[in-house]
Design a protein around this motif. Sequence first.
Motif, PDB file in Angstrom:
ATOM      1  N   LEU A  92       0.852  -1.198   0.000  1.00 47.90           N
ATOM      2  CA  LEU A  92       0.000   0.000   0.000  1.00 47.90           C
ATOM      3  C   LEU A  92       0.882   1.241   0.000  1.00 47.90           C
ATOM      4  O   LEU A  92       1.696   1.457   0.916  1.00 47.90           O
ATOM      5  CB  LEU A  92      -0.919  -0.006   1.216  1.00 47.90           C
ATOM      6  N   GLN A  93       0.758   2.048  -1.042  1.00 50.34           N
ATOM      7  CA  GLN A  93       1.631   3.196  -1.215  1.00 50.34           C
ATOM      8  C   GLN A  93       1.334   4.306  -0.213  1.00 50.34           C
ATOM      9  O   GLN A  93       2.195   5.131   0.089  1.00 50.34           O
ATOM     10  CB  GLN A  93       1.499   3.739  -2.645  1.00 50.34           C
ATOM     11  N   GLN A  94       0.091   4.385   0.304  1.00 49.49           N
ATOM     12  CA  GLN A  94      -0.266   5.492   1.182  1.00 49.49           C
ATOM     13  C   GLN A  94       0.555   5.442   2.472  1.00 49.49           C
ATOM     14  O   GLN A  94       1.192   6.413   2.885  1.00 49.49           O
ATOM     15  CB  GLN A  94      -1.764   5.454   1.514  1.00 49.49           C
ATOM     16  N   ASN A  95       0.530   4.311   3.156  1.00 49.59           N
ATOM     17  CA  ASN A  95       1.235   4.220   4.432  1.00 49.59           C
ATOM     18  C   ASN A  95       2.361   3.190   4.403  1.00 49.59           C
ATOM     19  O   ASN A  95       2.889   2.823   5.452  1.00 49.59           O
ATOM     20  CB  ASN A  95       0.256   3.876   5.561  1.00 49.59           C
ATOM     21  N   GLN A  96       2.732   2.751   3.208  1.00 48.68           N
ATOM     22  CA  GLN A  96       3.838   1.812   3.016  1.00 48.68           C
ATOM     23  C   GLN A  96       3.681   0.535   3.857  1.00 48.68           C
ATOM     24  O   GLN A  96       4.634   0.008   4.416  1.00 48.68           O
ATOM     25  CB  GLN A  96       5.169   2.486   3.357  1.00 48.68           C
ATOM     26  N   THR A  97       2.455   0.046   3.918  1.00 49.37           N
ATOM     27  CA  THR A  97       2.205  -1.222   4.593  1.00 49.37           C
ATOM     28  C   THR A  97       1.921  -2.291   3.549  1.00 49.37           C
ATOM     29  O   THR A  97       1.753  -1.994   2.363  1.00 49.37           O
ATOM     30  CB  THR A  97       1.010  -1.098   5.555  1.00 49.37           C
ATOM     31  N   PRO A 155       8.672 -11.428 -12.370  1.00 45.40           N
ATOM     32  CA  PRO A 155       8.752  -9.985 -12.656  1.00 45.40           C
ATOM     33  C   PRO A 155       8.739  -9.172 -11.360  1.00 45.40           C
ATOM     34  O   PRO A 155       7.965  -9.455 -10.443  1.00 45.40           O
ATOM     35  CB  PRO A 155       7.495  -9.720 -13.489  1.00 45.40           C
ATOM     36  N   ARG A 156       9.603  -8.201 -11.304  1.00 41.90           N
ATOM     37  CA  ARG A 156       9.715  -7.359 -10.113  1.00 41.90           C
ATOM     38  C   ARG A 156       8.839  -6.118 -10.286  1.00 41.90           C
ATOM     39  O   ARG A 156       9.064  -5.304 -11.176  1.00 41.90           O
ATOM     40  CB  ARG A 156      11.168  -6.960  -9.879  1.00 41.90           C
ATOM     41  N   GLU A 157       7.845  -5.987  -9.425  1.00 45.16           N
ATOM     42  CA  GLU A 157       6.934  -4.853  -9.455  1.00 45.16           C
ATOM     43  C   GLU A 157       6.926  -4.185  -8.089  1.00 45.16           C
ATOM     44  O   GLU A 157       6.932  -4.866  -7.048  1.00 45.16           O
ATOM     45  CB  GLU A 157       5.523  -5.300  -9.838  1.00 45.16           C
ATOM     46  N   ALA A 158       6.925  -2.870  -8.105  1.00 48.79           N
ATOM     47  CA  ALA A 158       7.029  -2.125  -6.845  1.00 48.79           C
ATOM     48  C   ALA A 158       5.800  -2.310  -5.964  1.00 48.79           C
ATOM     49  O   ALA A 158       5.896  -2.257  -4.733  1.00 48.79           O
ATOM     50  CB  ALA A 158       7.246  -0.640  -7.138  1.00 48.79           C
ATOM     51  N   GLU A 159       4.658  -2.539  -6.576  1.00 49.08           N
ATOM     52  CA  GLU A 159       3.433  -2.624  -5.782  1.00 49.08           C
ATOM     53  C   GLU A 159       3.130  -4.042  -5.299  1.00 49.08           C
ATOM     54  O   GLU A 159       2.121  -4.264  -4.633  1.00 49.08           O
ATOM     55  CB  GLU A 159       2.244  -2.084  -6.588  1.00 49.08           C
TER      56      GLU A 159
END
Length: 271
Positions: free
Chosen positions: A42-47, A164-168
């Motif tokens: 989760l990009q908002q709170n990096q959890t 595949p490496r994905e940031a999300e």
Amino acid sequence: MSSFSTRALTLLSSVFGACGLLLVGVAVSTDYWLLMEEGIVLQQNQTTEVKMALHSGLWRVCFVAGPEKGRCVASEYFTEPEIEITTENTANILKMVRTATPFPMVSLLFVFTAFIISNIGHIRPQRTILAFVSGIFFILSGLSLVVGLVLYISSINDEVMNRPREAEQFFHYHYGWSFAFAASSFLLKEGAGVMSVYLFMKRYAEEELYRPHPALYRPRMSDCSDYSGQYLHPDNWPPPKRGRSASDVSSDISIHTLRNPAVTYTRRCVQ
């Protein structure tokens, strides 16, 4: 000191063999070889949010998170199980690890055979060859297991490298206690094999040490020896005196034969 070391080797090889058999048996029958977890970041709170988590063995896959939570599915080696997996790479990992399954099974068979032969050899230590045979089976069992472990690790690493490496998205995996039991069993079985072979060498050396020397045996008189053969030639018989009859000469020969038992023995052998 020698007898003490022999007893110590006998005890240690039995303990190592029994522990190796127990550990590989538990490892093969349980399903904690590999634990995997995947989800999204989760990009908002990096959890992180776990979408799927499972632990698998050689025969079964159990889900602890995700849509299949609480369900255990048998590993199908010829057909695909009807389960919902988040990504294709995770499904490929579960497929590839099946190629390593035959080797732990062969290892279990070998170590069971080695354990039985080893105990028979301890009950009958005069059969020194049994210690050598059990040692060979222990070593073969360890080699078969390590081949399966290498294939298992390489299959997982290949799929992880191709993922595949994905940031999300995130993916984590680690090996469980069943895998650790199998690796520990390899060390125990190799140790039991080495000690069994060394025990065979010590027992064989003790047999050679207490075996009588061939020079101590009394040589057996044969019908072709020079000592017995000299009585077969009439030239060695006592010469008859002049003026004596044939019956007197025959009597002298009989008396000479009774005084020399080798003549009787040699004649009996010739007949």
